[in-house]
Structures are given as C-alpha cells and as structure tokens.
Design a protein around this motif. Sequence first.
Motif, PDB file in Angstrom:
ATOM      1  N   ILE A  68      -6.609   8.602  -5.707  1.00 21.72           N
ATOM      2  CA  ILE A  68      -5.633   9.690  -5.482  1.00 21.72           C
ATOM      3  C   ILE A  68      -4.223   9.112  -5.372  1.00 21.72           C
ATOM      4  CG2 ILE A  68      -4.882  11.522  -3.906  1.00 21.72           C
ATOM      5  CD1 ILE A  68      -7.899  11.769  -3.067  1.00 21.72           C
ATOM      6  N   MET A  69      -4.053   8.160  -4.444  1.00 20.01           N
ATOM      7  CA  MET A  69      -2.709   7.604  -4.191  1.00 20.01           C
ATOM      8  C   MET A  69      -2.442   6.403  -5.101  1.00 20.01           C
ATOM      9  SD  MET A  69      -1.687   9.774  -2.034  1.00 20.01           S
ATOM     10  CE  MET A  69      -0.067   9.101  -1.682  1.00 20.01           C
ATOM     11  N   ASN A  70      -2.527   6.636  -6.404  1.00 22.90           N
ATOM     12  CA  ASN A  70      -2.252   5.552  -7.356  1.00 22.90           C
ATOM     13  C   ASN A  70      -0.747   5.298  -7.448  1.00 22.90           C
ATOM     14  OD1 ASN A  70      -1.123   7.190  -9.749  1.00 22.90           O
ATOM     15  ND2 ASN A  70      -3.005   8.271  -9.242  1.00 22.90           N
ATOM     16  N   PRO A  71      -0.327   4.118  -7.926  1.00 17.88           N
ATOM     17  CA  PRO A  71       1.107   3.775  -7.958  1.00 17.88           C
ATOM     18  C   PRO A  71       1.985   4.803  -8.672  1.00 17.88           C
ATOM     19  CG  PRO A  71      -0.210   1.832  -8.427  1.00 17.88           C
ATOM     20  CD  PRO A  71      -1.165   2.985  -8.369  1.00 17.88           C
ATOM     21  N   LEU A  72       1.473   5.387  -9.759  1.00 12.56           N
ATOM     22  CA  LEU A  72       2.267   6.363 -10.513  1.00 12.56           C
ATOM     23  C   LEU A  72       2.539   7.607  -9.666  1.00 12.56           C
ATOM     24  CD1 LEU A  72       3.628   7.201 -13.195  1.00 12.56           C
ATOM     25  CD2 LEU A  72       1.423   8.178 -13.890  1.00 12.56           C
ATOM     26  N   THR A  84       0.854  -1.193   0.000  1.00 17.27           N
ATOM     27  CA  THR A  84       0.000   0.000   0.000  1.00 17.27           C
ATOM     28  C   THR A  84       0.888   1.241   0.000  1.00 17.27           C
ATOM     29  OG1 THR A  84      -0.041   0.124   2.415  1.00 17.27           O
ATOM     30  CG2 THR A  84      -1.767  -1.227   1.359  1.00 17.27           C
ATOM     31  N   PRO A  85       0.328   2.416  -0.353  1.00 20.75           N
ATOM     32  CA  PRO A  85       1.152   3.639  -0.363  1.00 20.75           C
ATOM     33  C   PRO A  85       1.863   3.900   0.962  1.00 20.75           C
ATOM     34  CG  PRO A  85      -0.927   4.055  -1.452  1.00 20.75           C
ATOM     35  CD  PRO A  85      -1.027   2.679  -0.880  1.00 20.75           C
ATOM     36  N   MET A  86       1.161   3.678   2.087  1.00 23.25           N
ATOM     37  CA  MET A  86       1.744   3.940   3.403  1.00 23.25           C
ATOM     38  C   MET A  86       3.043   3.162   3.597  1.00 23.25           C
ATOM     39  SD  MET A  86       0.020   3.336   7.113  1.00 23.25           S
ATOM     40  CE  MET A  86       1.008   3.286   8.598  1.00 23.25           C
ATOM     41  N   TYR A  87       3.019   1.867   3.257  1.00 19.60           N
ATOM     42  CA  TYR A  87       4.212   1.029   3.459  1.00 19.60           C
ATOM     43  C   TYR A  87       5.250   1.243   2.358  1.00 19.60           C
ATOM     44  CZ  TYR A  87       1.469  -0.950   7.136  1.00 19.60           C
ATOM     45  OH  TYR A  87       0.729  -1.079   8.288  1.00 19.60           O
ATOM     46  N   PHE A  88       4.813   1.682   1.197  1.00 23.41           N
ATOM     47  CA  PHE A  88       5.741   2.046   0.127  1.00 23.41           C
ATOM     48  C   PHE A  88       6.626   3.202   0.600  1.00 23.41           C
ATOM     49  CE2 PHE A  88       6.562   4.951  -3.503  1.00 23.41           C
ATOM     50  CZ  PHE A  88       7.363   4.122  -4.281  1.00 23.41           C
ATOM     51  N   MET A 106       4.402  11.659   3.227  1.00 28.31           N
ATOM     52  CA  MET A 106       3.680  10.732   4.112  1.00 28.31           C
ATOM     53  C   MET A 106       2.506  11.430   4.799  1.00 28.31           C
ATOM     54  SD  MET A 106       6.945   8.640   5.656  1.00 28.31           S
ATOM     55  CE  MET A 106       6.126   7.226   6.386  1.00 28.31           C
ATOM     56  N   ALA A 107       2.659  12.724   5.099  1.00 24.59           N
ATOM     57  CA  ALA A 107       1.553  13.492   5.690  1.00 24.59           C
ATOM     58  C   ALA A 107       0.423  13.645   4.679  1.00 24.59           C
ATOM     59  CB  ALA A 107       2.047  14.866   6.143  1.00 24.59           C
ATOM     60  N   PHE A 108       0.773  13.853   3.412  1.00 26.17           N
ATOM     61  CA  PHE A 108      -0.237  13.960   2.353  1.00 26.17           C
ATOM     62  C   PHE A 108      -0.989  12.630   2.203  1.00 26.17           C
ATOM     63  CE2 PHE A 108      -1.312  13.351  -2.217  1.00 26.17           C
ATOM     64  CZ  PHE A 108      -2.316  14.311  -2.304  1.00 26.17           C
ATOM     65  N   ASP A 109      -0.240  11.524   2.305  1.00 24.07           N
ATOM     66  CA  ASP A 109      -0.856  10.194   2.235  1.00 24.07           C
ATOM     67  C   ASP A 109      -1.859   9.997   3.374  1.00 24.07           C
ATOM     68  OD1 ASP A 109      -1.081   7.328   1.462  1.00 24.07           O
ATOM     69  OD2 ASP A 109      -0.059   7.018   3.376  1.00 24.07           O
ATOM     70  N   ARG A 110      -1.483  10.429   4.581  1.00 23.80           N
ATOM     71  CA  ARG A 110      -2.391  10.321   5.737  1.00 23.80           C
ATOM     72  C   ARG A 110      -3.611  11.231   5.559  1.00 23.80           C
ATOM     73  NH1 ARG A 110      -2.680   6.168   7.034  1.00 23.80           N
ATOM     74  NH2 ARG A 110      -1.854   5.968   4.950  1.00 23.80           N
ATOM     75  N   TYR A 111      -3.371  12.423   4.982  1.00 27.41           N
ATOM     76  CA  TYR A 111      -4.477  13.355   4.709  1.00 27.41           C
ATOM     77  C   TYR A 111      -5.483  12.699   3.746  1.00 27.41           C
ATOM     78  CZ  TYR A 111      -6.915  17.017   2.099  1.00 27.41           C
ATOM     79  OH  TYR A 111      -7.881  17.751   1.460  1.00 27.41           O
ATOM     80  N   ALA A 112      -4.954  12.096   2.665  1.00 33.02           N
ATOM     81  CA  ALA A 112      -5.827  11.443   1.673  1.00 33.02           C
ATOM     82  C   ALA A 112      -6.594  10.288   2.312  1.00 33.02           C
ATOM     83  CB  ALA A 112      -5.001  10.946   0.492  1.00 33.02           C
ATOM     84  N   ALA A 113      -5.934   9.522   3.207  1.00 34.76           N
ATOM     85  CA  ALA A 113      -6.575   8.359   3.846  1.00 34.76           C
ATOM     86  C   ALA A 113      -7.707   8.774   4.783  1.00 34.76           C
ATOM     87  CB  ALA A 113      -5.526   7.558   4.612  1.00 34.76           C
ATOM     88  N   VAL A 114      -7.499   9.867   5.525  1.00 31.39           N
ATOM     89  CA  VAL A 114      -8.491  10.287   6.528  1.00 31.39           C
ATOM     90  C   VAL A 114      -9.549  11.212   5.927  1.00 31.39           C
ATOM     91  CG1 VAL A 114      -8.827  11.513   8.731  1.00 31.39           C
ATOM     92  CG2 VAL A 114      -6.861   9.995   8.439  1.00 31.39           C
ATOM     93  N   CYS A 115      -9.133  12.171   5.097  1.00 33.15           N
ATOM     94  CA  CYS A 115     -10.054  13.190   4.585  1.00 33.15           C
ATOM     95  C   CYS A 115     -10.733  12.806   3.277  1.00 33.15           C
ATOM     96  CB  CYS A 115      -9.315  14.519   4.402  1.00 33.15           C
ATOM     97  SG  CYS A 115      -8.591  15.148   5.921  1.00 33.15           S
ATOM     98  N   ARG A 116     -10.122  11.905   2.509  1.00 36.26           N
ATOM     99  CA  ARG A 116     -10.711  11.476   1.239  1.00 36.26           C
ATOM    100  C   ARG A 116     -10.732   9.947   1.140  1.00 36.26           C
ATOM    101  NH1 ARG A 116     -11.669  16.070   1.330  1.00 36.26           N
ATOM    102  NH2 ARG A 116     -11.140  17.784  -0.089  1.00 36.26           N
ATOM    103  N   PRO A 117     -11.338   9.269   2.133  1.00 40.97           N
ATOM    104  CA  PRO A 117     -11.251   7.786   2.162  1.00 40.97           C
ATOM    105  C   PRO A 117     -11.847   7.098   0.939  1.00 40.97           C
ATOM    106  CG  PRO A 117     -12.844   8.600   3.779  1.00 40.97           C
ATOM    107  CD  PRO A 117     -12.114   9.791   3.257  1.00 40.97           C
ATOM    108  N   LEU A 118     -12.933   7.653   0.389  1.00 42.73           N
ATOM    109  CA  LEU A 118     -13.597   7.011  -0.762  1.00 42.73           C
ATOM    110  C   LEU A 118     -12.783   7.123  -2.053  1.00 42.73           C
ATOM    111  CD1 LEU A 118     -17.284   8.160  -0.092  1.00 42.73           C
ATOM    112  CD2 LEU A 118     -16.224   5.968   0.511  1.00 42.73           C
ATOM    113  N   HIS A 119     -11.967   8.173  -2.125  1.00 40.55           N
ATOM    114  CA  HIS A 119     -11.161   8.390  -3.333  1.00 40.55           C
ATOM    115  C   HIS A 119      -9.678   8.049  -3.109  1.00 40.55           C
ATOM    116  CE1 HIS A 119     -14.592  11.307  -3.659  1.00 40.55           C
ATOM    117  NE2 HIS A 119     -14.741  10.605  -4.784  1.00 40.55           N
ATOM    118  N   TYR A 120      -9.367   7.467  -1.941  1.00 33.25           N
ATOM    119  CA  TYR A 120      -7.967   7.249  -1.562  1.00 33.25           C
ATOM    120  C   TYR A 120      -7.173   6.461  -2.610  1.00 33.25           C
ATOM    121  CZ  TYR A 120      -3.877   5.649   1.048  1.00 33.25           C
ATOM    122  OH  TYR A 120      -2.588   5.376   1.434  1.00 33.25           O
ATOM    123  N   THR A 121      -7.725   5.345  -3.054  1.00 32.89           N
ATOM    124  CA  THR A 121      -6.982   4.491  -4.004  1.00 32.89           C
ATOM    125  C   THR A 121      -6.808   5.166  -5.361  1.00 32.89           C
ATOM    126  OG1 THR A 121      -9.072   3.364  -4.480  1.00 32.89           O
ATOM    127  CG2 THR A 121      -7.547   2.249  -2.979  1.00 32.89           C
TER     128      THR A 121
END
Length: 312
Positions: free
Chosen positions: A135-139, A57-61, A118-133
């Motif tokens: 937003i935080m695509n592999p590219l 996942t992005p967090m562990y990446f 990593m803070a942006f990743d946490r922001y996306a996970a908490v504030c945009r959970p439905l669009h997280y995957t």
Amino acid sequence: MGSFNTSFEEGFILVGFSDWPQLELVFFVFILILYSLTLFGNITIITLSQLDPQLHTPMYFFLCHLSFLDLCYTTSTVPQLLINLSGFDRTISYGGCVAQLFILLSLGGTECMLLVVMAFDRYAAVCRPLHYTIIMNPLLCQSLAIAAWVGGLMNSLIQTSLMMAMPLCGLHYLNHFFCEMLVLQKLACEDTGGTEAKMFVARVIIIVIPAALILGSYAHIAQAVLRIKSMAGCRKAFGTCASHLFVVCLFYGSAMYTYLQPLGSYSENEGKFIALFYTIVTPMLNPLIYTLRNKDVKGALWKVLGRSQDSK
C-alpha cells in the motif's frame, strides 16, 4: 476608504509585544532559546532520516516533510519577531506582509493535509500490516507528499487573493508580531461583500475536513487495536500512533481555537500568545514527541554519534 493595495502600500507597523515593554527582554531570550531548539531538533530528525537506512520508511519520509515544514514555519515569523523585540525595527512592507501571509497560509494548509497523510500511514500500518509495504509504496508516498504541498499552496492562493481584494481602513498598526490574517481582516472596511464569509468557508475546508478524516482513521485504528489479543501487540500499536495523535491534538486544537471562531470575538492580545504556541512551541515539541518514545530514532542517533567519535 483605502484599499489593501493603495493606502497601505507603505506597509504596516507590527505592535508585537511592545504593550509589555518590561517583558520584551524576557520574551527575546525565551523565544531565542525555543527557536534554537526548534532548529536543532528538526534538522536532527531530517539528517538522521537521511543517514540511517533503517529510517527509510514511509513514516520517517513524512516526518521529514513535517520537520521541514516546521523549520520553514518558524523561520517565516521568528527572526522578524526577534528583531521586533530587540526594538530595532517594527515595520513590515506591504509586499513583505503579503509574502508572509501567503507563506504562512501555504505552510499551515500543507501541515493540515500532511497530518492526514500521516494518519493514513498509521492506519495502513495498524489495520493492514500484511499489505503495508504494498500500500505505502514509494510512488504513493511521494504522490501524497506532493498532494499535501499543492493543497496547501492552493489554499493559500485562494485565501491570500480574497484578503488582498478586501478594502482596508484605519491605522497602519497590526496588533500582532506577524501578518496574521485575522488581524488584517479586522482592518477591513464595513462593506466587504461577503469576502469574510468566503474566507471562513475556506478555513473550515482546510481545517475541519482534514480533522474529520484523521478522526475517521483513528476510529478504524481503535477498532483494530481492540481486536488485538496480546498486550504487547496493543502496546506496539498504541506506540505507533500516540506520537502522531498528540501532534494532531496540539496543531488542530490551536488552529480550531484561532481560526474557527467568529471574527468579532477574536482577541488580538490573546491571539498573539496562542500564535506563539503554534509558531514556536509546537514546532519545537514535534521532534521531541516523535523521538522520546522511539527506539529507531534513538538508535540512529547513537549510531551517528558513535560513527563521528570513531572517525576522531
């Protein structure tokens, strides 16, 4: 008047902790243990993140990148410190000093920027959970990681070039255990033509701006958490961010205290002990902070250990 690239060509003598000869053996054993734990903890995180599909996942990446950074950061200073403490060799060549300065500035700058990512990743996970995957695509993850490394490299190129342009005078003794930029700056002759001011501005850009971006991310995260009605949801959101926030406090606290004070008030003896904290203690604590409260990592560890026992 000598310059960095002429009279100091034969290198420097690193004073290290030789001011306290009675403590050198204690320091040696203590630092060797911490360094071993740092290697073990960070290599474990990288290995588990590669082996367990659940951790792809992005967090562990990004955590893998942080662990790799910490491994490089400690390895660029600690082995030399252990040699210094054992009393075999306290010298470092001019080329070695420049290389070490460049590597440390590059890794430090990269970590500043990676913690923002990593803070942006946490922001996306908490504030945009439905669009997280989406937003935080592999590219995007790969692009952000590359940007952090390139940013750290550019910061290092600028600061190392400015440092090498400064004329240095006085003795070849560096009152530190590695080629610390502030200690080298203290060897500078009076007339540095505003180079010190330029270096201070570069440090402010690489430390203060990322710290402000992280604070902004966490302000949005706090607002989102306060809107969550259920306690379980709040706890989950807090658990997602607590580890990263703690690492940010440790890293930026020591960086700001060291690099944002005026050069005249920088104490070399105090600086050495603070440097021990951010070159050894923080990289050792990072794997613990990220794994102690993390069920995914614990689960991955037990899976790998179970697999190795089964194969026996």
